[in-house]
Design a protein around this motif. Structure first.
Motif, PDB file in Angstrom:
ATOM      1  N   ALA A  69       6.375  10.904  44.484  1.00 19.38           N
ATOM      2  CA  ALA A  69       6.199  11.858  43.400  1.00 19.38           C
ATOM      3  C   ALA A  69       6.271  11.087  42.089  1.00 19.38           C
ATOM      4  N   LEU A 120      10.316   8.172  44.012  1.00 18.92           N
ATOM      5  CA  LEU A 120      10.031   8.878  42.765  1.00 18.92           C
ATOM      6  C   LEU A 120       9.756   7.842  41.680  1.00 18.92           C
ATOM      7  N   GLN A 165      10.868  20.445  36.551  1.00 15.39           N
ATOM      8  CA  GLN A 165      10.087  19.383  37.189  1.00 15.39           C
ATOM      9  C   GLN A 165      10.804  18.830  38.414  1.00 15.39           C
ATOM     10  N   GLU A 222       4.501  15.403  37.726  1.00 16.93           N
ATOM     11  CA  GLU A 222       5.163  16.268  36.757  1.00 16.93           C
ATOM     12  C   GLU A 222       5.245  15.636  35.360  1.00 16.93           C
ATOM     13  N   ALA A 230       3.830  15.369  44.136  1.00 15.05           N
ATOM     14  CA  ALA A 230       4.171  16.027  42.866  1.00 15.05           C
ATOM     15  C   ALA A 230       3.832  15.085  41.716  1.00 15.05           C
ATOM     16  N   ILE A 256       9.867  18.557  42.467  1.00 12.48           N
ATOM     17  CA  ILE A 256       9.899  17.255  43.146  1.00 12.48           C
ATOM     18  C   ILE A 256      10.816  17.303  44.362  1.00 12.48           C
TER      19      ILE A 256
END
Length: 388
Positions: free
Chosen positions: A180, A236, A224, A212, A210, A228
């Motif tokens: 993400a 991430l 956000q 964001e 994701a 996630i």
């Protein structure tokens, strides 16, 4: 006897006057002036200080070694430092100010892309060489038509390269199948990094669940991070500057996100570790340099910098040091110390062995082909994990 003494004195005086008029011989001044535009005050004051300290050290070493060889004549470097205060309009205006100084042949800086881009445009218009140590936007060195600018160079990588390399690291080294991204949507270089990361991660066979955006003024990232967390990524990518990264990392861990954090060079400063605490431990971040690199030139630079400034040099200091040494090569290739000649000399530079590693320049680009590093946050600092 008295008459002879007066005659001899006049002869000696004439010789001394001639020597003074010909100081340095070869005509012209005995120093080369190079401007430095840095963010000495404002939100990026630490960046500006590092830039100045890196350039100062390079100038000191060049002068102690005898100066720059300009067509067989040794000339010392004189830095003319100006504070842009992290303001784009002032950055451009300072190029005009420095451009009016006789004997000033080139400029180092600014560093942040928001400042470097308008300064680069003005330097291109004034036909004065400018080298930015830290601006990673592709547009900094390109014209509006997408062609290489004639007078603008960088010693850092581009944002696209950074995003792509982080994606490859996350897939190949960390083995993450899914990722993400949370990114600062207001900063062009961060948007580029985020986009290239997604492209590279998918090209390597991964999935991005994701994507964001946030704004720098945001304090609460729960919306956000909630999305996630629901996506459950293994990695991430926090594409942020140092101002926002601590809150994002802390809130992510507090929300129960267990993904491996990877980050861009925007938050690879040790001060971010101090403001983030335990949440940053084990994170991987991109950079173009580490003081732990084993290269002889890196070790020499770090030792000299620490001795002079009583501090460990960061990436901006190292890149600024390399920027002045890149200009030194260009001036030596030129064989003359005027702006037009220096611009021609820079086009002849093909390689620099610097404090941040080796970099090569091709004839059709002002961006170096160079390596980078991945750092790991552990034990209160960033340790060298991998050289790319």
């Amino acid at each position: 006897m008295k008459r002879f003494t007066v005659t001899a004195f006049c002869a000696v005086l004439a010789i001394a006057t001639a020597l003074a008029a010909c100081a340095g011989c070869g005509g012209g001044p005995s120093t080369i002036k190079i401007g430095v535009i840095a963010e000495m005050t404002g939100p990026l004051s630490s960046v500006g200080l590092s830039c100045k300290q890196g350039a100062d050290l390079a100038a000191k070493e060049i002068n102690e070694a005898g100066g720059i060889d300009v067509g067989g004549r040794k000339m010392n470097v004189e830095l003319v430092v100006r504070d842009c205060a992290d303001k784009p309009e002032r950055s451009a205006a300072l190029v005009d100010e420095l451009g009016e100084i006789d004997g000033l042949v080139a400029i180092i800086g600014p560093n942040a892309t928001a400042n470097a881009m308008p300064a680069a445009d003005r330097a291109e218009a004034r036909k004065i060489v400018l080298v930015t140590p830290w601006s990673t936007s592709p547009k900094t060195t390109l014209t509006s038509a997408g062609k290489p600018k004639r007078y603008v160079y960088r010693t850092c990588v581009t944002a696209g390269y950074e995003g792509d390399q982080l994606a490859k690291f996350a897939r190949a080294t960390l083995g993450a199948p899914g990722s993400a991204v949370i990114y600062d949507e207001t900063a062009e270089v961060l948007r580029i990094q985020a986009d290239e990361y997604v492209k590279g991660f998918k090209a390597a066979g991964g999935t991005v669940s994701a994507f964001e955006p946030f704004k720098p003024a945001d304090k609460d990232f729960s919306a956000q991070l909630g999305r996630i967390k629901a996506a459950a990524p293994e990695v991430l990518f926090v594409c942020s500057y140092g101002e926002n990264a601590p809150a994002i990392l802390q809130q992510a861990r507090a929300a129960g996100i267990t993904a491996q954090f990877v980050g861009c060079d925007g938050w690879s400063s040790p001060e971010v570790i101090g403001r983030t605490g335990a949440a940053i431990e084990g994170s991987y971040v991109f950079n173009m340099y580490s003081p732990q690199m084993k290269d002889r030139r890196t070790r020499s630079f770090v030792k000299s910098f620490e001795s002079r400034n009583n501090a460990v040099p960061d990436d901006v200091a190292a890149l600024s040091y390399d920027s002045l040494n890149l200009l030194k090569l260009g001036i030596e290739k030129a064989g003359k110390a005027d702006r037009a000649s220096v611009a021609q000399g820079m086009l002849k530079v093909r390689e620099l062995e610097g404090a941040t590693g080796s970099m090569r320049f091709t004839a059709d680009s002002r961006d170096p082909v160079r390596g980078a590093v991945i750092l790991k946050a552990q034990g209160g600092g960033f340790d060298l994990f991998k050289q790319l």
